[in-house]
Design a protein around this motif. Sequence first.
Motif, PDB file in Angstrom:
ATOM      1  N   PHE A   1       3.538  15.152   4.038  1.00 33.05           N
ATOM      2  CA  PHE A   1       2.504  14.368   3.351  1.00 33.05           C
ATOM      3  C   PHE A   1       1.469  15.280   2.691  1.00 33.05           C
ATOM      4  N   LEU A   2       0.932  16.219   3.468  1.00 35.52           N
ATOM      5  CA  LEU A   2      -0.135  17.079   2.951  1.00 35.52           C
ATOM      6  C   LEU A   2       0.329  17.895   1.740  1.00 35.52           C
ATOM      7  N   THR A   3       1.560  18.391   1.773  1.00 39.75           N
ATOM      8  CA  THR A   3       2.032  19.217   0.652  1.00 39.75           C
ATOM      9  C   THR A   3       2.162  18.404  -0.642  1.00 39.75           C
ATOM     10  N   VAL A  31      -8.100   4.500  -8.406  1.00 37.23           N
ATOM     11  CA  VAL A  31      -6.857   4.159  -7.693  1.00 37.23           C
ATOM     12  C   VAL A  31      -6.877   4.895  -6.349  1.00 37.23           C
ATOM     13  N   TYR A  32      -6.709   4.147  -5.263  1.00 37.42           N
ATOM     14  CA  TYR A  32      -6.829   4.713  -3.911  1.00 37.42           C
ATOM     15  C   TYR A  32      -5.611   4.372  -3.060  1.00 37.42           C
ATOM     16  N   VAL A  33      -5.388   5.205  -2.044  1.00 42.07           N
ATOM     17  CA  VAL A  33      -4.234   5.027  -1.161  1.00 42.07           C
ATOM     18  C   VAL A  33      -4.698   5.119   0.288  1.00 42.07           C
ATOM     19  N   ASP A  34      -4.292   4.141   1.090  1.00 42.24           N
ATOM     20  CA  ASP A  34      -4.489   4.197   2.541  1.00 42.24           C
ATOM     21  C   ASP A  34      -3.083   4.329   3.133  1.00 42.24           C
ATOM     22  N   VAL A  35      -2.761   5.521   3.653  1.00 40.87           N
ATOM     23  CA  VAL A  35      -1.374   5.747   4.095  1.00 40.87           C
ATOM     24  C   VAL A  35      -1.108   5.264   5.523  1.00 40.87           C
ATOM     25  N   THR A  36      -2.154   4.753   6.188  1.00 40.94           N
ATOM     26  CA  THR A  36      -1.998   4.252   7.566  1.00 40.94           C
ATOM     27  C   THR A  36      -2.705   2.898   7.657  1.00 40.94           C
ATOM     28  N   PHE A  37      -2.085   1.885   7.076  1.00 43.98           N
ATOM     29  CA  PHE A  37      -2.727   0.573   6.902  1.00 43.98           C
ATOM     30  C   PHE A  37      -3.098  -0.096   8.226  1.00 43.98           C
ATOM     31  N   GLY A  38      -2.136  -0.175   9.170  1.00 44.85           N
ATOM     32  CA  GLY A  38      -2.416  -0.768  10.487  1.00 44.85           C
ATOM     33  C   GLY A  38      -2.949  -2.179  10.392  1.00 44.85           C
ATOM     34  N   GLY A  39      -4.162  -2.391  10.926  1.00 44.55           N
ATOM     35  CA  GLY A  39      -4.781  -3.714  10.893  1.00 44.55           C
ATOM     36  C   GLY A  39      -5.529  -3.986   9.602  1.00 44.55           C
ATOM     37  N   GLY A  40      -5.600  -2.975   8.730  1.00 43.32           N
ATOM     38  CA  GLY A  40      -6.208  -3.171   7.415  1.00 43.32           C
ATOM     39  C   GLY A  40      -7.719  -3.057   7.372  1.00 43.32           C
ATOM     40  N   GLY A  41      -8.331  -2.553   8.454  1.00 41.27           N
ATOM     41  CA  GLY A  41      -9.795  -2.455   8.502  1.00 41.27           C
ATOM     42  C   GLY A  41     -10.378  -1.559   7.423  1.00 41.27           C
ATOM     43  N   HIS A  42      -9.835  -0.347   7.300  1.00 43.60           N
ATOM     44  CA  HIS A  42     -10.313   0.562   6.259  1.00 43.60           C
ATOM     45  C   HIS A  42      -9.984   0.009   4.871  1.00 43.60           C
ATOM     46  N   SER A  43      -8.774  -0.518   4.735  1.00 40.60           N
ATOM     47  CA  SER A  43      -8.325  -1.023   3.428  1.00 40.60           C
ATOM     48  C   SER A  43      -9.209  -2.156   2.919  1.00 40.60           C
ATOM     49  N   ARG A  44      -9.572  -3.054   3.815  1.00 37.63           N
ATOM     50  CA  ARG A  44     -10.410  -4.194   3.422  1.00 37.63           C
ATOM     51  C   ARG A  44     -11.741  -3.696   2.842  1.00 37.63           C
ATOM     52  N   ARG A  65     -10.334  12.784  -3.820  1.00 36.39           N
ATOM     53  CA  ARG A  65     -10.648  13.129  -2.433  1.00 36.39           C
ATOM     54  C   ARG A  65      -9.488  12.843  -1.468  1.00 36.39           C
ATOM     55  N   LEU A  66      -9.357  13.735  -0.493  1.00 32.22           N
ATOM     56  CA  LEU A  66      -8.465  13.517   0.651  1.00 32.22           C
ATOM     57  C   LEU A  66      -9.334  13.371   1.890  1.00 32.22           C
ATOM     58  N   VAL A  67      -9.144  12.280   2.636  1.00 33.19           N
ATOM     59  CA  VAL A  67      -9.904  12.030   3.865  1.00 33.19           C
ATOM     60  C   VAL A  67      -8.890  11.832   4.995  1.00 33.19           C
ATOM     61  N   VAL A  68      -8.915  12.727   5.995  1.00 32.72           N
ATOM     62  CA  VAL A  68      -7.937  12.649   7.087  1.00 32.72           C
ATOM     63  C   VAL A  68      -8.665  12.626   8.427  1.00 32.72           C
ATOM     64  N   MET A  69      -8.293  11.642   9.252  1.00 28.38           N
ATOM     65  CA  MET A  69      -8.847  11.539  10.597  1.00 28.38           C
ATOM     66  C   MET A  69      -7.733  11.826  11.603  1.00 28.38           C
ATOM     67  N   LYS A 120      -0.887   9.250 -10.288  1.00 24.24           N
ATOM     68  CA  LYS A 120      -2.116  10.000 -10.029  1.00 24.24           C
ATOM     69  C   LYS A 120      -3.150   9.059  -9.416  1.00 24.24           C
ATOM     70  N   VAL A 121      -3.804   9.523  -8.360  1.00 26.94           N
ATOM     71  CA  VAL A 121      -4.766   8.671  -7.660  1.00 26.94           C
ATOM     72  C   VAL A 121      -6.091   9.414  -7.471  1.00 26.94           C
ATOM     73  N   ASP A 122      -7.136   8.655  -7.106  1.00 24.15           N
ATOM     74  CA  ASP A 122      -8.477   9.223  -6.981  1.00 24.15           C
ATOM     75  C   ASP A 122      -8.902   9.480  -5.539  1.00 24.15           C
ATOM     76  N   GLY A 123      -8.137   8.964  -4.589  1.00 23.47           N
ATOM     77  CA  GLY A 123      -8.492   9.204  -3.192  1.00 23.47           C
ATOM     78  C   GLY A 123      -7.389   8.752  -2.260  1.00 23.47           C
ATOM     79  N   ILE A 124      -7.234   9.502  -1.162  1.00 20.86           N
ATOM     80  CA  ILE A 124      -6.196   9.192  -0.171  1.00 20.86           C
ATOM     81  C   ILE A 124      -6.833   9.243   1.209  1.00 20.86           C
ATOM     82  N   LEU A 125      -6.610   8.188   1.989  1.00 23.21           N
ATOM     83  CA  LEU A 125      -7.114   8.115   3.359  1.00 23.21           C
ATOM     84  C   LEU A 125      -5.952   8.110   4.340  1.00 23.21           C
ATOM     85  N   ALA A 126      -6.048   8.929   5.389  1.00 26.37           N
ATOM     86  CA  ALA A 126      -5.047   8.921   6.470  1.00 26.37           C
ATOM     87  C   ALA A 126      -5.778   8.883   7.804  1.00 26.37           C
TER      88      ALA A 126
END
Length: 305
Positions: free
Chosen positions: A221-223, A27-40, A234-238, A94-100
Amino acid sequence: MDLQSTYHEPVMLSECLEGLNIQPEGVYVDVTFGGGGHSRAILEKLTTGRLLVFDQDPDAAANAAEFKDDKRFTFIAANFRHLKRYLKLHKAEKVDGILADLGVSSHQINTPERGFSTRFDADLDMRMNPNIEKTAREVINSRSSAELQRILGMYGEVTNARTAAEAIFTSRHSTPIDTIAELKGILLKYAPKHRENKYFAQVFQALRIEVNDELAVLEEFLTQVPEVLNPGGRLVVMSYHSLEDRLVKNFILKGKFDGELEKDFYGNAIRPLSSVTRKPVEATPEEVARNPRARSAKLRIAEKI
């Protein structure tokens, strides 16, 4: 015009996917969907897994409507500062990864009426969520000189923040400052010669952070991240400027935003995440040449202990 085409090419796509360490049934989360490039790209790696995405911008919701995958894909029209609440609502506690992927989307910058870009004249807006009340115009015309100085200095790292704040404060007494051109006209004489564009970019960054409460949103968000990540998740933040990157770095290293790292009785560090990369990952020269937005991006990856 195709709305999708106005969004940026996703920055460091392969590095983000690798950082998330995607399991097909996870189960994954993209918290900044935008144009959906990462999500796709994340969805392509899932079989029975789920992807939940956040975005407060109605234009992003229009993109999400193209994702015809109700079983695996959930769009949440909300600010990601409400991460825990909405994950619980959608039965993904509960999730397995979060992208921001922080910062402004190319679509927002390239839509003149949104007021994010120094290249166009438009109303001073800068709202990532057009439904909130606070705009850049309101900030410019209602804050005290001291408050404007704090915003420009702290969020834009503008060196002559006091002078700029006083110029804005003085000008608006004769007539309100409503547009980008009016604001630039007031500040032009205070911008360093041959570096005007960078100067205006710093001023705009400061106003945008203030309007959208970006640093507070990031901290909130981070807390919540350690509470929703599974062990090994995993947490992945750009991030795209030093203020954001510093918050992310400190939280990964210390589990908080300032102060010293706390240790237990045995001298072991007390923190919920451990850094996967020693230094932030940066885009390759080839990617920067292809996609200038990647130039300032810093990618940090952490794992739930």
